[in-house]
Enzyme design. Structure first.
Site, PDB file in Angstrom:
ATOM      1  N   TYR A   1       8.595 -14.342  12.585  1.00 27.20           N
ATOM      2  CA  TYR A   1       9.614 -12.643  12.037  1.00 27.20           C
ATOM      3  C   TYR A   1       8.941 -10.939  13.419  1.00 27.20           C
ATOM      4  O   TYR A   1       9.507 -10.516  13.305  1.00 27.20           O
ATOM      5  CB  TYR A   1       9.005 -12.368  10.509  1.00 27.20           C
ATOM      6  CG  TYR A   1       9.276 -10.860  10.290  1.00 27.20           C
ATOM      7  CD1 TYR A   1      10.636 -10.352  10.294  1.00 27.20           C
ATOM      8  CD2 TYR A   1       8.619  -9.638   9.964  1.00 27.20           C
ATOM      9  CE1 TYR A   1      11.061  -9.321  10.160  1.00 27.20           C
ATOM     10  CE2 TYR A   1       8.432  -8.290   9.732  1.00 27.20           C
ATOM     11  CZ  TYR A   1       9.989  -8.101   9.320  1.00 27.20           C
ATOM     12  OH  TYR A   1       9.966  -7.254   9.295  1.00 27.20           O
TER      13      TYR A   1
ATOM     14  N   GLY B   1       4.698  -1.468  14.577  1.00 26.20           N
ATOM     15  CA  GLY B   1       3.179  -0.302  14.045  1.00 26.20           C
ATOM     16  C   GLY B   1       5.082   0.814  14.176  1.00 26.20           C
ATOM     17  O   GLY B   1       4.917   1.447  15.345  1.00 26.20           O
TER      18      GLY B   1
ATOM     19  N   CYS C   1       0.047  -4.227  14.075  1.00 31.84           N
ATOM     20  CA  CYS C   1      -0.211  -2.699  15.326  1.00 31.84           C
ATOM     21  C   CYS C   1       0.385  -3.952  16.217  1.00 31.84           C
ATOM     22  O   CYS C   1       0.464  -4.886  16.416  1.00 31.84           O
ATOM     23  CB  CYS C   1      -1.956  -2.721  15.476  1.00 31.84           C
ATOM     24  SG  CYS C   1      -2.715  -2.644  14.502  1.00 31.84           S
TER      25      CYS C   1
ATOM     26  N   ASN D   1      -5.619  -4.845  17.769  1.00 30.74           N
ATOM     27  CA  ASN D   1      -4.517  -5.781  16.828  1.00 30.74           C
ATOM     28  C   ASN D   1      -4.799  -6.069  16.047  1.00 30.74           C
ATOM     29  O   ASN D   1      -5.658  -7.775  16.867  1.00 30.74           O
ATOM     30  CB  ASN D   1      -3.817  -5.570  18.195  1.00 30.74           C
ATOM     31  CG  ASN D   1      -2.150  -6.336  16.936  1.00 30.74           C
ATOM     32  OD1 ASN D   1      -1.843  -7.298  17.940  1.00 30.74           O
ATOM     33  ND2 ASN D   1      -1.942  -6.500  15.891  1.00 30.74           N
ATOM     34  N   GLY D   2      -5.167  -6.285  15.186  1.00 24.27           N
ATOM     35  CA  GLY D   2      -5.887  -7.306  14.332  1.00 24.27           C
ATOM     36  C   GLY D   2      -6.377  -6.893  12.976  1.00 24.27           C
ATOM     37  O   GLY D   2      -6.274  -5.197  12.775  1.00 24.27           O
TER      38      GLY D   2
END
Ligand code: SF4
Length: 484
Positions: free
Chosen positions: A257, A42, A16, A117-118
């Site tokens: 990354y 995403g 996300c 997000n998570g």
């Protein structure tokens, strides 16, 4: 058969990205731009919810930001001076749209939209408790657990209800919430997932990465601190720190990354850190070769670092086509290499007869590495030495799509076995201390690790209640739900 490209399928995938702005005309148009900059976090679905002072408006769709939110009619419908947005991965299918965020609920205190997000590592356990108490869930997203905890909290004001809810959840969350009274951005006490704050004129922005601030012409102010809630309204900005302070453990993989190389995390350029990881690899695992070749695009900065440290020339031995989407028609066995070559092709004129060092950011299942080494051999490479910027040995439970441990190559083979498996002449991973050195640390502090590095070390910074309590069948159901 439609499938994800093998080069993408063999990567950890951030699930996300979030973006929100308070106090600007046509807020949704700014959010759409910000989400565009976060598209790498995403690519399967996107959504925006806005508030126009009287009504909330929402549009959520599968697909990229462009194609959904570059349409005038949609942006006009998302009226108002405040908006939040979200991009996510998910599998496609009829049920997927209900999980696309922002999620929205009409609470007794008014409308409440949230972009997360998570991943909540006790979501299934909490969900069962809430179900027993009568909560009815609309989605299978763990984010909805937070909404139900807010809705059922015994606290009075919305902020206190949100704090009460967050005290009950474990795991990783960077949240942007939109209410009729303001915007609330917060980060879990360990700060596992990133969240930054910026300014555009007098408007306040929150975003997963600084690159999204750049995209809309905003100025970076600071990171939202781990465990901090920031409330923005027409009355101003207020910071709250309702949790007991703990040593932060932000995700180390953002540097390796996930984040875009043009982002800055906690004052460190992602691009520079990636080059330093490559330099550490060259110091730790030198090899004689004619060229250093990156696996595009994610291996490029680390390969540059390896080349500059070792003095071996950097060359583009693999050329990437930018005109192939993530999804393509999987050819039959006889022509399967054509599928790979659609996106990446060996630069045979350069490679033939040469010894090369291939540099990539990670090995997950190993399928990509195997295919690329094979491609280099077919192009006539004399020797192929693989150097990798991270050894992924464990699954992530904090919002990153990782295969189960049994599918992770480095969890199941030693380096010699992996070298044979991918067909390389040699293979080496940067050490965990090398990663920390690339981040300006002396090494990993094993007593108090400076980052979450659980997918590399197995040292998880939070309890994993769902994993501990649920039997394997329930865990499987949980995973299936998460990606439904
Ligand atoms: S387990 Fe790995 S990917 Fe997940 S948050 Fe920790 S470091 Fe990041």
């Amino acid at each position: 058969m439609l499938t994800t490209h093998p080069f993408q399928d063999d990567k950890l995938r951030e699930e996300c990205g979030v973006f929100g702005i308070w106090g600007v005309e046509s807020a949704s148009a700014i959010v759409a731009l910000g989400l565009h900059a976060l598209q790498h976090r995403g690519q399967e679905a996107a959504g925006i919810t806005s508030w126009d002072g009287r009504t909330f408006h929402s549009h959520r769709a599968q697909g990229h930001v462009a194609g959904n939110f570059d349409r005038d009619d949609i942006i006009r419908r998302l009226a108002g001076d405040a908006a939040i947005g979200h991009v996510r991965y998910s599998t496609t299918g009829e049920t997927a749209l209900r999980n696309v965020q922002p999620l929205f609920a009409e609470l007794s205190s008014g409308g409440f939209a949230v972009a997360h997000n998570g991943n909540i590592s006790n979501a299934m356990t909490m969900r069962r408790d809430l179900n027993r108490r009568g909560s009815i869930f609309q989605s299978t997203s763990d984010t909805e657990v937070i909404i139900h905890l807010v809705a059922t909290s015994g606290q009075r004001g919305l902020l206190d209800r949100l704090i009460d809810a967050l005290r009950q959840v474990e795991g990783a969350y960077s949240l942007i919430c939109l209410t009729s009274e303001g915007m609330i951005a917060c980060r879990d006490p360990l700060g596992i997932r990133p969240l930054v704050m910026g300014k555009l004129g007098e408007s306040i922005i929150f975003a997963s990465e600084t690159v999204a601030l750049d995209m809309v012409g905003a100025t970076y102010l600071r990171s939202v601190e781990p465990g901090e809630l920031i409330q923005v309204s027409d009355e101003g900005i207020v910071s709250h720190r309702p949790f007991s302070p703990v040593r932060p453990r932000p995700c180390i993989f953002e540097h390796i990354y996930f984040s875009r190389p043009d982002s800055v995390i906690d004052g460190r350029s992602v691009y520079t850190v990636r080059k330093r990881i490559g330099a550490e690899l060259a110091i730790e695992s030198p090899v004689e070769a004619d060229y250093v070749v990156p696996v595009p695009d994610s291996g490029v900065p680390a390969a540059l670092g390896y080349a500059q440290q070792s003095g071996i020339p950097f060359e583009l031995g693999i050329i990437r086509s930018h005109y192939v989407g993530r999804t393509f028609i999987q050819p039959g066995d006889k022509v399967r290499h054509l599928g790979v070559k659609l996106k990446h092709n060996a630069n045979s004129a350069l490679i033939a007869g040469r010894s090369i060092v291939l540099v990539d950011d990670s090995i997950v299942r190993g399928t990509t590495s195997m295919k690329i080494v094979e491609m280099m051999r077919e192009a006539g490479a004399r020797e192929v030495h693989m150097r990798i910027a991270s050894p992924t040995t464990h699954s992530c439970f904090y919002g990153v799509d990782t295969p189960e441990r049994s599918k992770l190559l480095a969890a199941n083979m030693d380096v010699a076995e992996m070298t044979r498996h991918i067909g390389a002449d040699s293979l080496a991973f940067v050490s965990i201390d090398g990663l920390y050195r690339a981040l300006d640390e002396a090494g990993r502090n094993h007593a108090m690790p400076q980052h979450c590095d659980a997918c590399l070390s197995g040292d998880y910074p939070t309890r994993l209640t769902d994993q501990e309590r649920l039997d394997p069948a329930d865990q499987f159901a949980l995973l299936a739900e998460r990606f439904a």
